[in-house]
Design an enzyme around this catalytic site. Structure first.
Site, PDB file in Angstrom:
ATOM      1  N   ARG A  84      45.822  46.728  -6.043  1.00 13.00           N
ATOM      2  CA  ARG A  84      44.938  45.553  -6.005  1.00 13.00           C
ATOM      3  C   ARG A  84      43.512  45.908  -6.400  1.00 13.00           C
ATOM      4  O   ARG A  84      42.775  45.038  -6.885  1.00 13.00           O
ATOM      5  CB  ARG A  84      45.010  44.885  -4.631  1.00 13.00           C
ATOM      6  CG  ARG A  84      44.484  45.708  -3.479  1.00 13.00           C
ATOM      7  CD  ARG A  84      45.055  45.230  -2.152  1.00 13.00           C
ATOM      8  NE  ARG A  84      46.454  45.606  -2.015  1.00 13.00           N
ATOM      9  CZ  ARG A  84      47.225  45.249  -0.986  1.00 13.00           C
ATOM     10  NH1 ARG A  84      46.717  44.519  -0.014  1.00 13.00           N
ATOM     11  NH2 ARG A  84      48.467  45.623  -0.924  1.00 13.00           N
TER      12      ARG A  84
ATOM     13  N   LYS B  95      52.185  59.204   0.377  1.00 12.56           N
ATOM     14  CA  LYS B  95      53.509  58.677   0.673  1.00 12.56           C
ATOM     15  C   LYS B  95      54.429  59.771   1.187  1.00 12.56           C
ATOM     16  O   LYS B  95      54.188  60.964   0.950  1.00 12.56           O
ATOM     17  CB  LYS B  95      54.127  58.083  -0.607  1.00 12.56           C
ATOM     18  CG  LYS B  95      53.423  56.891  -1.202  1.00 12.56           C
ATOM     19  CD  LYS B  95      54.104  56.483  -2.511  1.00 12.56           C
ATOM     20  CE  LYS B  95      53.396  55.322  -3.182  1.00 12.56           C
ATOM     21  NZ  LYS B  95      53.583  54.052  -2.464  1.00 12.56           N
TER      22      LYS B  95
END
Length: 504
Positions: free
Chosen positions: A353, A279
């Site tokens: 996920r 990020k």
């Protein structure tokens, strides 16, 4: 662990002569009740004159603060506005209580008597009114503070509140529930507020002691157990960290609860750097809160257990750090998940996920739950699509979804149902594995694809996926909490569990 003083609530039949601060709950455009009238008479009409303006009590949570004359035993009398009687709700009362707590704190007050006279037009019973105001006061008083040197350190800042105006047994029962809810919310907030060097996969189990104290069984699956169960997805996410991942399994069964449990699955990424798909700095700053889903599950189970709720609930927390290193998960890796399905990885910053895939399958296959609910700070797209008002809800059961949305509206944790359709599976096709782990275009509404991916690991159980990204932290003080962690989801799920049990 930092602890803020927990407000103490006690019941009383009448206003004590020793009370220094009296708070009158008053709806707009309604006359004073007997206790307020007696106090107003003692104060030579000061209260009624202060509330004479039609707009004075129209805004719920407004505090009309009067310094009492010297002849009056109370030093300060506050009229807490409830708004129009017909518009009073459990949520408006809690928010009013939060604003009252902030007002008292600003005045340096640590004790008060809260007085409720009968008010026509309010559908809620008196015990619920007082309890909801007390809940708001408690949630607003929560504070996370790790400073060793601060002004006022060592002073007793505990707020003590007497509640007058409702029957003892009913009020005691209502207080037991709201204190259990507040316990859960406050602890979930503390977990999220803890810095990443204080909460991580190596010590997460130590922070689950309040669950054990509440009678909840805690089982920790270490990396060896995860390999034994084939939980390679969560192992892959945690492979870049020096702290291996774990799964915490929490079990609570109240008296008279059914054999088949409700299952709650929480994403517990203690820090998310993005992995090799790292990020930007500004995106990474709040990533200690990427375990907000797991914290909410912890808070919910505390809330259920401490009120002795007659439900059967299990929690499954996927705990990991997503870090870059020579052993980290890589784009184009293909992982065999616990379900046996293979997954082709693309963006390593879509790690949540993968964790949920193994945890959902584990919950479904081990516990045979009647419903599975997962909570995760999962996608940027749900934040972009719904803004700051709603969190995303996906469900295979519209009736359950509707009840959850209604529960959220009641407590101020709002959800919007988003589409869960088989058509999204087309975007998850891989030529080399059973599934891609996200759609090709991450900017093209990723949240529904994430939900579609997760459904493949639920074993066709009734399932709700709550994407709470962006709701785990607030940048400024709110009526029901200060800047920092929110524990979003705890109150909604507690209300949903309770209302579902009552309905059945």
């Amino acid at each position: 662990m930092p602890q803020s003083p927990v407000p103490v609530f006690e019941t009383a039949d009448e206003i004590s002569a020793e009370t220094s601060v009296v708070v009158i709950l008053q709806a707009a455009q309604t006359g004073f009740g007997p206790r307020a009238t007696a106090l107003d008479t003692e104060m030579d009409g000061i209260l009624s004159r202060a509330c004479a303006d039609a707009a004075a009590l129209a805004e719920s949570g407004a505090c009309i603060d009067v310094i009492a004359p010297q002849a009056v035993s109370a030093r300060r009398v506050i009229v807490l506005a409830m708004g129009k009687a017909g518009a009073v709700t459990a949520l408006s009362l809690a928010r009013a209580g939060g604003l009252l707590a902030a007002h008292l704190e600003g005045k340096g007050e640590c004790a008060a008597t809260l007085v409720l006279d009968p008010i026509a037009g309010i559908s809620l019973p008196g015990a619920e009114i007082l309890a909801r105001v007390a809940l708001g006061m408690r949630l607003r008083r929560y504070r996370f503070d790790m400073r060793n040197r601060r002004q006022g350190a060592g002073a007793d800042r505990t707020l003590r509140v007497q509640l007058v105006g409702a029957g003892g047994p009913e009020l005691n029962s209502a207080l037991a529930r709201i204190n259990a809810i507040a316990d859960g919310v406050e602890y979930a907030r503390t977990l999220v507020n803890l810095p990443p060097n204080h909460l991580h996969p190596d010590n997460f189990h130590d922070h689950l002691e309040p669950l054990r104290e509440a009678g909840i069984d805690v089982e920790i699956l270490d990396a060896a157990k995860l390999r034994e169960f084939g939980m390679n997805a969560i192992l892959a996410v945690g492979s870049g960290s020096v702290r291996p991942p774990r799964v915490a399994v929490l079990r609570y069964r109240g008296k008279g609860a059914p054999a088949q449990p409700l299952a709650f699955v929480g994403k517990g990424v203690c820090f998310d750097s993005g992995g090799l798909c790292i990020k930007r700095g500004e995106q990474m700053f709040d990533m200690k809160a990427d375990m907000g889903g797991a914290a909410a599950v912890v808070g919910l189970l505390i809330a259920l257990a401490r009120q002795g709720s007659p439900v059967h609930a299990v929690g499954v927390l996927g705990i990991a750090e997503n870090m870059p290193s020579g052993t980290a998960l890589k784009p184009r890796d293909i992982i065999t998940t616990a379900s046996g399905q293979t997954v082709e990885v693309f963006d390593t910053d879509a790690e949540g996920r993968l964790i949920l895939a193994d945890c959902l399958y584990y919950a479904a296959s081990r516990f045979n739950p009647s419903v599975i609910v997962d909570l995760a700070t999962l996608t940027y797209s749900v934040m972009r699509g719904l803004g700051s008002i709603f969190a995303g809800l996906f469900s295979t059961d519209d009736a359950i979804a509707s009840r959850m949305i209604a529960a959220g509206e009641m407590v101020g944790e709002r959800f919007w149902q988003l589409p869960l359709d088989r058509a999204y599976d087309e975007g998850l096709q891989s030529p080399f594995a059973d599934l891609r782990h996200h759609a090709k275009d991450m900017e093209d509404g990723d949240a529904p694809y994430a939900a579609a991916f997760l459904r493949h690991f639920t074993e066709d159980r009734p399932w709700v996926h709550l994407d709470i990204a962006g709701k785990e932290l607030t940048e400024k003080d709110q009526p029901l909490g200060r800047e920092g962690a929110t524990a979003f989801g705890v109150q909604m799920l507690e209300e949903w569990v309770r209302s579902s049990r009552v309905a059945n």
